[in-house]
Structures are given as C-alpha cells and as structure tokens.
Scaffold this motif. Structure first.
Motif, PDB file in Angstrom:
ATOM      1  N   ARG A 177      49.495  49.668  35.158  1.00 43.18           N
ATOM      2  CA  ARG A 177      48.707  50.731  35.874  1.00 43.18           C
ATOM      3  C   ARG A 177      47.886  49.792  36.844  1.00 43.18           C
ATOM      4  O   ARG A 177      46.687  49.647  36.252  1.00 43.18           O
ATOM      5  N   GLU A 178      47.606  49.869  38.082  1.00 46.44           N
ATOM      6  CA  GLU A 178      46.930  48.986  38.964  1.00 46.44           C
ATOM      7  C   GLU A 178      46.367  49.967  40.039  1.00 46.44           C
ATOM      8  O   GLU A 178      47.270  50.313  41.078  1.00 46.44           O
ATOM      9  N   ILE A 179      45.228  50.541  39.901  1.00 46.92           N
ATOM     10  CA  ILE A 179      44.796  51.464  40.857  1.00 46.92           C
ATOM     11  C   ILE A 179      43.931  50.746  42.261  1.00 46.92           C
ATOM     12  O   ILE A 179      43.178  49.937  41.724  1.00 46.92           O
ATOM     13  N   PRO A 180      44.589  51.218  43.305  1.00 51.51           N
ATOM     14  CA  PRO A 180      43.898  50.163  44.420  1.00 51.51           C
ATOM     15  C   PRO A 180      42.238  50.746  44.476  1.00 51.51           C
ATOM     16  O   PRO A 180      41.943  51.765  44.119  1.00 51.51           O
ATOM     17  N   GLU A 181      41.602  49.422  44.934  1.00 58.10           N
ATOM     18  CA  GLU A 181      40.005  49.866  45.172  1.00 58.10           C
ATOM     19  C   GLU A 181      39.662  51.032  45.890  1.00 58.10           C
ATOM     20  O   GLU A 181      38.780  51.729  45.447  1.00 58.10           O
ATOM     21  N   ALA A 182      40.387  51.479  46.796  1.00 58.17           N
ATOM     22  CA  ALA A 182      39.893  52.502  47.741  1.00 58.17           C
ATOM     23  C   ALA A 182      40.399  53.854  46.714  1.00 58.17           C
ATOM     24  O   ALA A 182      39.623  54.815  47.239  1.00 58.17           O
ATOM     25  N   MET A 183      40.846  53.752  45.676  1.00 58.67           N
ATOM     26  CA  MET A 183      41.132  55.020  45.062  1.00 58.67           C
ATOM     27  C   MET A 183      40.183  55.216  43.439  1.00 58.67           C
ATOM     28  O   MET A 183      40.126  56.279  43.077  1.00 58.67           O
ATOM     29  N   LYS A 184      39.658  54.119  43.326  1.00 56.58           N
ATOM     30  CA  LYS A 184      38.773  54.053  42.033  1.00 56.58           C
ATOM     31  C   LYS A 184      37.254  54.711  42.562  1.00 56.58           C
ATOM     32  O   LYS A 184      37.072  54.815  43.649  1.00 56.58           O
ATOM     33  N   PRO A 185      36.922  55.242  41.376  1.00 61.15           N
ATOM     34  CA  PRO A 185      35.653  55.977  41.770  1.00 61.15           C
ATOM     35  C   PRO A 185      34.485  55.132  42.181  1.00 61.15           C
ATOM     36  O   PRO A 185      34.584  54.021  41.880  1.00 61.15           O
ATOM     37  N   ARG A 186      33.581  55.716  42.932  1.00 62.57           N
ATOM     38  CA  ARG A 186      32.599  54.748  43.749  1.00 62.57           C
ATOM     39  C   ARG A 186      31.503  55.614  43.713  1.00 62.57           C
ATOM     40  O   ARG A 186      31.466  56.747  43.995  1.00 62.57           O
ATOM     41  N   ARG A 187      30.300  54.787  43.617  1.00 57.41           N
ATOM     42  CA  ARG A 187      29.036  55.639  43.491  1.00 57.41           C
ATOM     43  C   ARG A 187      28.615  55.968  44.942  1.00 57.41           C
ATOM     44  O   ARG A 187      28.494  54.893  45.833  1.00 57.41           O
ATOM     45  N   ILE A 188      28.092  57.244  45.290  1.00 57.78           N
ATOM     46  CA  ILE A 188      27.652  57.487  46.397  1.00 57.78           C
ATOM     47  C   ILE A 188      26.110  57.417  46.727  1.00 57.78           C
ATOM     48  O   ILE A 188      25.294  58.114  45.786  1.00 57.78           O
ATOM     49  N   ALA A 189      25.391  56.705  47.422  1.00 60.78           N
ATOM     50  CA  ALA A 189      24.047  56.581  47.561  1.00 60.78           C
ATOM     51  C   ALA A 189      23.514  57.729  48.139  1.00 60.78           C
ATOM     52  O   ALA A 189      24.046  58.300  49.244  1.00 60.78           O
ATOM     53  N   ILE A 190      22.411  58.497  47.758  1.00 62.90           N
ATOM     54  CA  ILE A 190      21.872  59.740  48.398  1.00 62.90           C
ATOM     55  C   ILE A 190      20.526  59.337  49.197  1.00 62.90           C
ATOM     56  O   ILE A 190      19.543  58.594  48.596  1.00 62.90           O
ATOM     57  N   GLY A 191      20.772  59.412  50.072  1.00 60.98           N
ATOM     58  CA  GLY A 191      19.615  59.066  50.935  1.00 60.98           C
ATOM     59  C   GLY A 191      18.374  59.996  50.839  1.00 60.98           C
ATOM     60  O   GLY A 191      18.223  61.089  50.357  1.00 60.98           O
ATOM     61  N   GLY A 192      17.017  59.492  51.475  1.00 63.45           N
ATOM     62  CA  GLY A 192      16.093  60.326  51.331  1.00 63.45           C
ATOM     63  C   GLY A 192      15.831  61.422  52.491  1.00 63.45           C
ATOM     64  O   GLY A 192      16.590  61.545  53.183  1.00 63.45           O
ATOM     65  N   GLY A 193      14.690  61.926  52.377  1.00 60.92           N
ATOM     66  CA  GLY A 193      14.295  62.932  53.377  1.00 60.92           C
ATOM     67  C   GLY A 193      14.034  62.468  54.629  1.00 60.92           C
ATOM     68  O   GLY A 193      13.649  63.370  55.670  1.00 60.92           O
ATOM     69  N   ALA A 194      14.129  61.197  55.031  1.00 63.12           N
ATOM     70  CA  ALA A 194      13.687  60.518  56.283  1.00 63.12           C
ATOM     71  C   ALA A 194      14.535  61.344  57.629  1.00 63.12           C
ATOM     72  O   ALA A 194      14.317  61.730  58.519  1.00 63.12           O
ATOM     73  N   SER A 195      15.799  61.618  57.338  1.00 63.57           N
ATOM     74  CA  SER A 195      16.931  61.896  58.438  1.00 63.57           C
ATOM     75  C   SER A 195      16.784  63.504  58.573  1.00 63.57           C
ATOM     76  O   SER A 195      16.546  63.846  59.603  1.00 63.57           O
TER      77      SER A 195
END
Length: 149
Positions: free
Chosen positions: A122-140
């Motif tokens: 079973r080879e899961i493509p990179e696009a389907m693997k879980p990835r960490r999402i960075a949380i931006g600060g309050g600047a925006s």
C-alpha cells in the motif's frame, strides 16, 4: 448467515457505494474454495497472497491487476489423455478474484514449489498523506480591522 439492509446508510453517506456493493456481494456469493490460499500481513503496509497450485506451471497461470481488483486465473494446457486409477490432484480451470483497497499495488509474483506468491504494497501518494497545517498569528486579522476603521 444473516443478511443486512444497508438502505438506512444510503441516506447519510456519500461516496461509499463501492463499500456497500462489496458487502452486499459477499452476502450473496457462494464461495468456491479452489484453489486454497493464504493472505498474510508482512508489515504495516505489506501483504502477501499465497495460492497452492499443485500441478500447474507458471505459463498456465495468468495474474492480472486492475484498479481495485487482482485476478488469478489458471487453465491446464495439457490435453493428453491419462488413465487415472485415482485423481486427487485437481487440475480444473479456476478464476480467483481479490478486491484491493485504494493505493494497494501488486509488486511481484513468484511461483516456487507449487505456490504462487503475490506481494502487495500500500503506497499512499504524498498528496493524500496527513500534513501539518501552520496556524498564522493575529497579524492578518489586525490588518482587516485597520482597513475597516
């Protein structure tokens, strides 16, 4: 064996058609136990199917991998007439199908001492693997407030 009605699940699920079709198919199928086989887990994402094919040669066996299915077919090519006093080794044609999960691929097939071994990974493509999402600060959000004022 019990039969289950999947109709209530159809009301609240989307995209699980294949799963329900597989479950429904297994309820109605009469299983032929020829040829005997094993399914082994070799690792977290590695599997092996072993089929006992006594009397067959590699050129009498066809292994076909499609999108979500693996098919193994065998047909004896020997048309010689033998006079058996007892025939306990089956040489009948067969077709065995295995349903594969998404991203499971056939890597190798080997035939040794009457056993056909098929390795799956079973080879899961990179696009389907879980990835960490960075949380931006309050600047925006601060910029939005400044524009409104």
């Amino acid at each position: 064996m019990r039969t289950y009605d999947f109709a209530p699940l159809w009301r609240s699920t989307i995209g699980f058609d294949r799963l329900f079709d597989l479950l429904d198919e297994t309820q109605h199928r009469t299983e032929d136990n020829y040829p005997p086989y094993n399914i082994e887990r070799l690792g977290e994402d590695r599997y092996q199917i072993s089929l006992a094919l006594a009397g067959f040669s590699p050129d009498e066996i066809a292994v076909t991998a499609e999108q979500n299915a693996l098919t193994v077919e065998g047909r004896k090519g020997d048309k010689d007439q033998h006079e058996y006093l007892y025939q306990g080794i089956s040489a009948r044609p067969f077709k065995r199908q295995f349903n594969l999960a998404d991203y499971v691929q056939v890597k190798t097939a080997t035939f040794d001492n009457g056993l056909l071994r098929i390795e799956l990974v079973r080879e899961i493509p990179e696009a389907m693997k879980p990835r960490r999402i960075a949380i931006g600060g309050g600047a925006s959000s601060a910029q939005i407030m400044q524009k409104a004022a």
